[in-house]
Scaffold this motif. Structure first.
Motif, short mmCIF file in Angstrom:
data_model
loop_
_atom_site.label_atom_id
_atom_site.label_comp_id
_atom_site.label_asym_id
_atom_site.label_seq_id
_atom_site.Cartn_x
_atom_site.Cartn_y
_atom_site.Cartn_z
N CYS A 65 0.84 -1.22 0.00
CA CYS A 65 0.00 0.00 0.00
C CYS A 65 0.86 1.25 0.00
N THR A 66 1.92 1.24 0.79
CA THR A 66 2.80 2.41 0.85
C THR A 66 3.48 2.65 -0.49
N LEU A 68 2.41 1.54 -3.47
CA LEU A 68 1.39 1.88 -4.46
C LEU A 68 0.92 3.32 -4.33
N SER A 69 1.05 3.87 -3.14
CA SER A 69 0.62 5.26 -2.95
C SER A 69 1.48 6.21 -3.78
N LYS A 78 -6.51 9.42 -2.97
CA LYS A 78 -5.97 8.07 -3.05
C LYS A 78 -4.60 7.97 -2.39
N THR A 82 -4.00 5.44 0.76
CA THR A 82 -3.14 4.27 0.62
C THR A 82 -1.88 4.38 1.46
N GLY A 86 -1.23 1.86 4.50
CA GLY A 86 0.01 1.10 4.51
C GLY A 86 0.75 1.22 5.82
#
Length: 177
Positions: A65-66, A68-69, A78, A82, A86
Motif C-alpha cells: 500500500c505504501t 502503491l501510494s 488516493k 493508501t 500502509g
C-alpha cells in the motif's frame, strides 16, 4: 433495579445456574472492566506459524500500500488513503508477533509516548487533508510529517538511535556563516 436483579437471580436458580452474591458480582464486574485487554489478549492465541504468517501478510500488504501510494501521488485522496493504510498495516503487523496488549503497552511507553501521539496525529491530519481539504500541498506536507513521525517512532525501538540521529542532524545543520 434491585427487584430486577432479584428476579434475575430467581430465574437462574430455577434453571439450575449458580447464583452469585453481591460481593462476588461487584468484584467480577470491577475485574471485567479492568481486564478487557487481558481478556482480548488471552483470546488472541495463535501458533508461532500463524503469528509469522499474520506478520508477513500484514507487513507485505502495508509495504505494498505504501509503495502503491507513490503511483497515485497526484491524486491526494488516493495517496493519503493508501499511504496511511500502509502505515497502519505495517504498525499492526508487529501486533501479530508480540500481541496486541504488549503492542499498545510499548506504544504508550514513556520513551515513545510523544512519538506515538505525533505519529497517530499525523495520520489523522493526512487523512483529513486528503479527504476533506483536497489540497495537494497540505496533503503532501501532512504525509512528510507522517513519514518523519514514523521514522522517529521507529528509532525509539533501537537503543541510542534517537540520540545518534539528533547529534548527526545538529552537526549537519550547525553551520557558521
Amino acid at each position: 433495579m434491585e427487584k430486577m436483579n432479584q428476579a434475575f437471580e430467581k430465574m437462574k436458580m430455577l434453571v439450575g445456574m449458580e447464583v452469585e452474591d453481591e460481593h462476588q458480582a461487584a468484584a467480577l464486574e470491577e475485574n471485567s472492566s479492568l481486564s478487557f485487554m487481558e481478556d482480548f489478549n488471552r483470546n488472541c492465541t495463535l501458533s508461532t506459524k500463524q503469528r509469522f504468517n499474520g506478520f508477513a501478510i500484514c507487513f507485505v500488504a502495508g509495504l505494498t500500500c505504501t509503495l502503491l501510494s507513490m503511483l497515485v501521488f497526484f491524486n491526494p485522496i488516493k495517496f493519503g488513503l493508501t499511504f496511511t493504510l500502509g502505515n497502519l498495516l505495517s504498525i499492526g503487523s508487529t501486533g501479530f508477533l508480540i500481541g496486541p496488549k504488549r503492542q499498545v503497552t510499548m506504544m504508550l511507553d514513556p520513551v515513545r509516548i510523544y512519538a506515538t501521539a505525533i505519529y497517530l496525529a499525523s495520520m489523522i491530519i493526512a487523512l483529513f487533508c486528503a479527504l476533506y481539504v483536497h489540497n495537494r500541498l497540505l496533503t503532501l506536507l501532512a504525509i512528510i510529517l507522517e513519514f518523519g513521525a514514523l521514522i522517529w517512532y521507529s528509532l525509539s525501538y533501537i537503543p541510542f538511535a534517537r540520540s545518534m540521529v539528533s547529534k548527526v542532524m545538529v552537526s549537519c545543520l550547525d553551520t557558521d556563516f
